[in-house]
Motif scaffolding. Sequence first.
Motif, PDB file in Angstrom:
ATOM      1  N   PRO A  63     -18.263  41.015  -0.369  1.00  9.73           N
ATOM      2  CA  PRO A  63     -17.448  40.995  -1.601  1.00  9.73           C
ATOM      3  C   PRO A  63     -18.056  41.828  -2.727  1.00  9.73           C
ATOM      4  O   PRO A  63     -17.333  42.407  -3.537  1.00  9.73           O
ATOM      5  CB  PRO A  63     -17.410  39.521  -2.000  1.00  9.73           C
ATOM      6  N   PHE A  64     -19.378  41.926  -2.760  1.00  6.25           N
ATOM      7  CA  PHE A  64     -20.043  42.702  -3.809  1.00  6.25           C
ATOM      8  C   PHE A  64     -19.854  44.199  -3.579  1.00  6.25           C
ATOM      9  O   PHE A  64     -19.758  44.966  -4.527  1.00  6.25           O
ATOM     10  CB  PHE A  64     -21.522  42.338  -3.889  1.00  6.25           C
ATOM     11  N   PHE A  65     -19.784  44.621  -2.315  1.00  8.52           N
ATOM     12  CA  PHE A  65     -19.525  46.034  -2.020  1.00  8.52           C
ATOM     13  C   PHE A  65     -18.092  46.408  -2.374  1.00  8.52           C
ATOM     14  O   PHE A  65     -17.800  47.575  -2.635  1.00  8.52           O
ATOM     15  CB  PHE A  65     -19.814  46.347  -0.547  1.00  8.52           C
ATOM     16  N   ALA A  66     -17.196  45.436  -2.405  1.00  8.70           N
ATOM     17  CA  ALA A  66     -15.793  45.710  -2.731  1.00  8.70           C
ATOM     18  C   ALA A  66     -15.524  45.752  -4.233  1.00  8.70           C
ATOM     19  O   ALA A  66     -14.499  46.274  -4.660  1.00  8.70           O
ATOM     20  CB  ALA A  66     -14.909  44.642  -2.077  1.00  8.70           C
ATOM     21  N   MET A  67     -16.431  45.246  -5.055  1.00  8.19           N
ATOM     22  CA  MET A  67     -16.227  45.198  -6.513  1.00  8.19           C
ATOM     23  C   MET A  67     -16.377  46.577  -7.151  1.00  8.19           C
ATOM     24  O   MET A  67     -17.193  47.383  -6.700  1.00  8.19           O
ATOM     25  CB  MET A  67     -17.277  44.296  -7.160  1.00  8.19           C
ATOM     26  N   PRO A  68     -15.631  46.840  -8.217  1.00  8.30           N
ATOM     27  CA  PRO A  68     -15.862  48.068  -8.990  1.00  8.30           C
ATOM     28  C   PRO A  68     -17.259  48.013  -9.617  1.00  8.30           C
ATOM     29  O   PRO A  68     -17.752  46.938  -9.960  1.00  8.30           O
ATOM     30  CB  PRO A  68     -14.794  48.019 -10.084  1.00  8.30           C
ATOM     31  N   LEU A  69     -17.900  49.166  -9.775  1.00 10.08           N
ATOM     32  CA  LEU A  69     -19.271  49.208 -10.308  1.00 10.08           C
ATOM     33  C   LEU A  69     -19.390  48.541 -11.667  1.00 10.08           C
ATOM     34  O   LEU A  69     -20.343  47.819 -11.926  1.00 10.08           O
ATOM     35  CB  LEU A  69     -19.775  50.642 -10.389  1.00 10.08           C
TER      36      LEU A  69
END
Length: 111
Positions: A91-97
């Motif tokens: 889920p963290f890789f899918a979040m916008p920076l």
Amino acid sequence: MEHGGKLANEMRESIIRAAVYASRTASHSGSFIGSTGETFPDISKAFSNHARCRPCARCKNNKQGAYHCRLKRKHTEADYDDGSSAEILSPFFAMPLKELVPLQEKKPIGK
């Protein structure tokens, strides 16, 4: 962080967020800002020691840690102990920076 509690969980999540941010921006091994607003010197060591993520069996056999396995090589296989680090991180890789680590906008990792 060994004692757990709300503050420990917030710090653990801020370490994971900062580590994923470092991975996605190719700024590995830099400093990061924790959930307390304090700057810490090395995200890779903090991730390895406190994120509760484990390397896959291949990386474990090659004596590579969780940071190298999950964030540099981006392995998605099960942990060597059958855990699910890749599922925790996805889920963290899918979040916008900008959403991932808003505090890093003021002081980017590694600067």
